[in-house]
Every structure is written in structure tokens, then in C-alpha cells.
Design a protein around this motif. Structure first.
Motif, PDB file in Angstrom:
ATOM      1  N   GLY A   9      -3.393  -2.475  10.782  1.00 59.82           N
ATOM      2  CA  GLY A   9      -2.508  -3.275  11.496  1.00 59.82           C
ATOM      3  C   GLY A   9      -3.578  -4.137  12.719  1.00 59.82           C
ATOM      4  O   GLY A   9      -4.781  -3.844  12.496  1.00 59.82           O
ATOM      5  N   GLY A  10      -3.011  -4.724  13.185  1.00 60.87           N
ATOM      6  CA  GLY A  10      -3.719  -5.670  14.167  1.00 60.87           C
ATOM      7  C   GLY A  10      -2.877  -6.744  14.692  1.00 60.87           C
ATOM      8  O   GLY A  10      -1.444  -6.780  14.583  1.00 60.87           O
ATOM      9  N   GLY A  35       7.003   5.985   1.082  1.00 58.42           N
ATOM     10  CA  GLY A  35       7.590   4.684   1.770  1.00 58.42           C
ATOM     11  C   GLY A  35       6.722   4.402   3.001  1.00 58.42           C
ATOM     12  O   GLY A  35       5.980   5.089   3.443  1.00 58.42           O
ATOM     13  N   TRP A  36       6.878   3.294   3.303  1.00 58.18           N
ATOM     14  CA  TRP A  36       6.812   2.453   4.680  1.00 58.18           C
ATOM     15  C   TRP A  36       7.874   2.576   5.563  1.00 58.18           C
ATOM     16  O   TRP A  36       9.121   2.294   5.316  1.00 58.18           O
ATOM     17  CB  TRP A  36       5.909   1.452   4.577  1.00 58.18           C
ATOM     18  CG  TRP A  36       4.795   1.324   3.822  1.00 58.18           C
ATOM     19  CD1 TRP A  36       4.187   1.249   2.607  1.00 58.18           C
ATOM     20  CD2 TRP A  36       3.465   1.505   4.603  1.00 58.18           C
ATOM     21  NE1 TRP A  36       2.877   1.279   2.533  1.00 58.18           N
ATOM     22  CE2 TRP A  36       2.036   1.671   3.706  1.00 58.18           C
ATOM     23  CE3 TRP A  36       3.060   1.912   6.017  1.00 58.18           C
ATOM     24  CZ2 TRP A  36       1.068   1.673   4.145  1.00 58.18           C
ATOM     25  CZ3 TRP A  36       1.882   1.813   6.365  1.00 58.18           C
ATOM     26  CH2 TRP A  36       0.779   1.711   5.389  1.00 58.18           C
ATOM     27  N   PHE A  37       7.535   3.063   6.894  1.00 57.75           N
ATOM     28  CA  PHE A  37       8.504   2.868   7.916  1.00 57.75           C
ATOM     29  C   PHE A  37       7.959   2.055   9.068  1.00 57.75           C
ATOM     30  O   PHE A  37       6.717   1.998   9.052  1.00 57.75           O
ATOM     31  CB  PHE A  37       9.316   4.212   8.439  1.00 57.75           C
ATOM     32  CG  PHE A  37       9.839   5.116   7.401  1.00 57.75           C
ATOM     33  CD1 PHE A  37       9.212   5.712   6.325  1.00 57.75           C
ATOM     34  CD2 PHE A  37      11.367   5.056   7.364  1.00 57.75           C
ATOM     35  CE1 PHE A  37       9.827   6.449   5.332  1.00 57.75           C
ATOM     36  CE2 PHE A  37      11.905   5.788   6.499  1.00 57.75           C
ATOM     37  CZ  PHE A  37      10.971   6.568   5.323  1.00 57.75           C
ATOM     38  N   ARG A  38       8.682   1.671  10.181  1.00 57.97           N
ATOM     39  CA  ARG A  38       8.316   1.001  11.359  1.00 57.97           C
ATOM     40  C   ARG A  38       9.113   1.210  12.362  1.00 57.97           C
ATOM     41  O   ARG A  38      10.430   1.565  12.262  1.00 57.97           O
ATOM     42  CB  ARG A  38       7.849  -0.687  10.947  1.00 57.97           C
ATOM     43  CG  ARG A  38       9.370  -1.278  11.007  1.00 57.97           C
ATOM     44  CD  ARG A  38       9.005  -2.689  10.440  1.00 57.97           C
ATOM     45  NE  ARG A  38      10.221  -3.438  10.409  1.00 57.97           N
ATOM     46  CZ  ARG A  38      10.535  -4.768   9.931  1.00 57.97           C
ATOM     47  NH1 ARG A  38       9.350  -5.358   9.459  1.00 57.97           N
ATOM     48  NH2 ARG A  38      11.560  -5.418   9.862  1.00 57.97           N
ATOM     49  N   TYR A  93       3.547   1.036  12.229  1.00 55.72           N
ATOM     50  CA  TYR A  93       3.950   1.295  10.784  1.00 55.72           C
ATOM     51  C   TYR A  93       3.528   2.613  10.503  1.00 55.72           C
ATOM     52  O   TYR A  93       2.388   2.722  10.784  1.00 55.72           O
ATOM     53  CB  TYR A  93       3.492   0.092   9.780  1.00 55.72           C
ATOM     54  CG  TYR A  93       4.261  -1.013   9.912  1.00 55.72           C
ATOM     55  CD1 TYR A  93       4.127  -1.958  11.019  1.00 55.72           C
ATOM     56  CD2 TYR A  93       5.398  -1.651   8.863  1.00 55.72           C
ATOM     57  CE1 TYR A  93       4.892  -3.136  11.238  1.00 55.72           C
ATOM     58  CE2 TYR A  93       5.740  -2.835   9.083  1.00 55.72           C
ATOM     59  CZ  TYR A  93       5.787  -3.530  10.024  1.00 55.72           C
ATOM     60  OH  TYR A  93       6.466  -4.734  10.249  1.00 55.72           O
ATOM     61  N   HIS A  94       4.339   3.300   9.617  1.00 55.17           N
ATOM     62  CA  HIS A  94       3.925   4.753   9.249  1.00 55.17           C
ATOM     63  C   HIS A  94       4.207   4.881   7.771  1.00 55.17           C
ATOM     64  O   HIS A  94       5.279   4.117   7.258  1.00 55.17           O
ATOM     65  CB  HIS A  94       4.751   5.644   9.884  1.00 55.17           C
ATOM     66  CG  HIS A  94       4.740   5.808  11.225  1.00 55.17           C
ATOM     67  ND1 HIS A  94       3.584   6.463  12.201  1.00 55.17           N
ATOM     68  CD2 HIS A  94       5.468   4.994  12.305  1.00 55.17           C
ATOM     69  CE1 HIS A  94       3.950   6.289  13.288  1.00 55.17           C
ATOM     70  NE2 HIS A  94       4.925   5.537  13.615  1.00 55.17           N
ATOM     71  N   ARG A 117      -0.556  -0.163  14.290  1.00 57.05           N
ATOM     72  CA  ARG A 117       0.272  -1.207  15.048  1.00 57.05           C
ATOM     73  C   ARG A 117       0.100  -2.694  14.445  1.00 57.05           C
ATOM     74  O   ARG A 117      -0.994  -2.973  14.344  1.00 57.05           O
ATOM     75  CB  ARG A 117      -0.093  -1.011  16.448  1.00 57.05           C
ATOM     76  CG  ARG A 117       0.667  -2.009  17.458  1.00 57.05           C
ATOM     77  CD  ARG A 117       0.131  -1.985  18.860  1.00 57.05           C
ATOM     78  NE  ARG A 117       0.440  -0.576  19.405  1.00 57.05           N
ATOM     79  CZ  ARG A 117       1.553  -0.018  19.826  1.00 57.05           C
ATOM     80  NH1 ARG A 117       2.518  -0.904  19.792  1.00 57.05           N
ATOM     81  NH2 ARG A 117       1.650   1.304  19.987  1.00 57.05           N
ATOM     82  N   VAL A 118       0.902  -3.235  14.254  1.00 58.52           N
ATOM     83  CA  VAL A 118       1.121  -4.537  13.982  1.00 58.52           C
ATOM     84  C   VAL A 118       1.702  -5.246  14.920  1.00 58.52           C
ATOM     85  O   VAL A 118       2.958  -5.140  15.574  1.00 58.52           O
ATOM     86  CB  VAL A 118       1.989  -4.823  12.576  1.00 58.52           C
ATOM     87  CG1 VAL A 118       2.078  -6.116  12.348  1.00 58.52           C
ATOM     88  CG2 VAL A 118       1.270  -4.251  11.514  1.00 58.52           C
TER      89      VAL A 118
END
Length: 122
Positions: A9-10, A35-38, A93-94, A117-118
Motif C-alpha cells: 500500500g501507499g 479474497g481481498w477486502f477493504r 486492504y486485507h 493502507r492505500v
């Protein structure tokens, strides 16, 4: 100890790109859907994308065509390539193993890694 650690992230300007990585240790997830979650500030965590054990993928409508999920089973890694980022993509994002519950993709486990973190901002 089973652990999933997200990175990549960034801070990026609108229209920019980032590639998130999810490293698994302690066990292999090769046979799991991942999966990706946010979770955006002040909002609940939401599903973003899933890659099944056979590498087929589904996406949240708002990211389809911009995000690409992939996996490298040899490295026990899952990735999320994010292009055309928008301010509304700002979130932590997780990643986690997932399954479908009444048609909705949910985490199979209750614990979450630290996330990455994005921030999309000019």
C-alpha cells in the motif's frame, strides 16, 4: 502459527497504480479461495475480489476492469493489481481465505492481518 501479511500500500494520485501482496505463512492456502477486502475510514469492511483455487476470479462491481487478482501457489502469495485508482478506493486492504455464504463472499476466519493502507489523493 498461521499468518497472512499484506503489503504494497501507499499514497498514490488518482489514476495511479499499486500492487498489493498477501504473504501466507504457517500453512498453505493453495486449495482455498482467497479474497481481498477493504475498510474505508468510518465504514464497514467490504469484499473487493476473490480468486478461486482454480484461478477463476470475481470482483466487486466498482473495481471490475480496474483491479486484477492473482495468485502464485508456489510462493503461497496472493496479489491485487490496482489500476486507475480513485479516491473512493482509499482504505485499508486485507486478504483472507474466503467462502460464499448465501451468495456473498465472506472471510472463512474471524481474525484479520494488519492490512495495508492505500490512500488515493492528489
Amino acid at each position: 502459527q498461521v499468518q497472512l501479511v499484506e503489503s504494497g500500500g501507499g499514497l498514490v494520485q488518482p489514476g495511479g497504480s499499486l500492487r498489493l501482496s498477501c504473504a501466507a505463512s504457517g500453512r498453505t492456502y493453495n486449495n482455498y479461495d482467497m479474497g481481498w477486502f477493504r475498510q474505508a475510514p468510518g465504514k464497514e469492511r467490504e469484499f473487493v475480489a476473490v480468486i478461486k483455487w482454480d484461478s477463476s476470479a470475481w470482483y466487486k462491481e466498482s473495481v471490475r476492469g480496474r483491479f486484477t487478482i492473482s495468485r502464485d501457489n508456489a510462493k503461497n502469495m496472493v496479489y491485487l493489481q490496482m489500476n486507475g485508482l480513485k479516491p473512493e478506493d482509499t482504505a485499508v486492504y486485507h486478504c483472507n481465505p474466503v467462502w460464499q455464504v448465501r451468495g456473498t463472499w465472506e472471510s472463512r476466519v474471524s481474525s484479520w492481518g494488519p492490512g495495508t493502507r492505500v490512500t488515493v489523493s492528489s
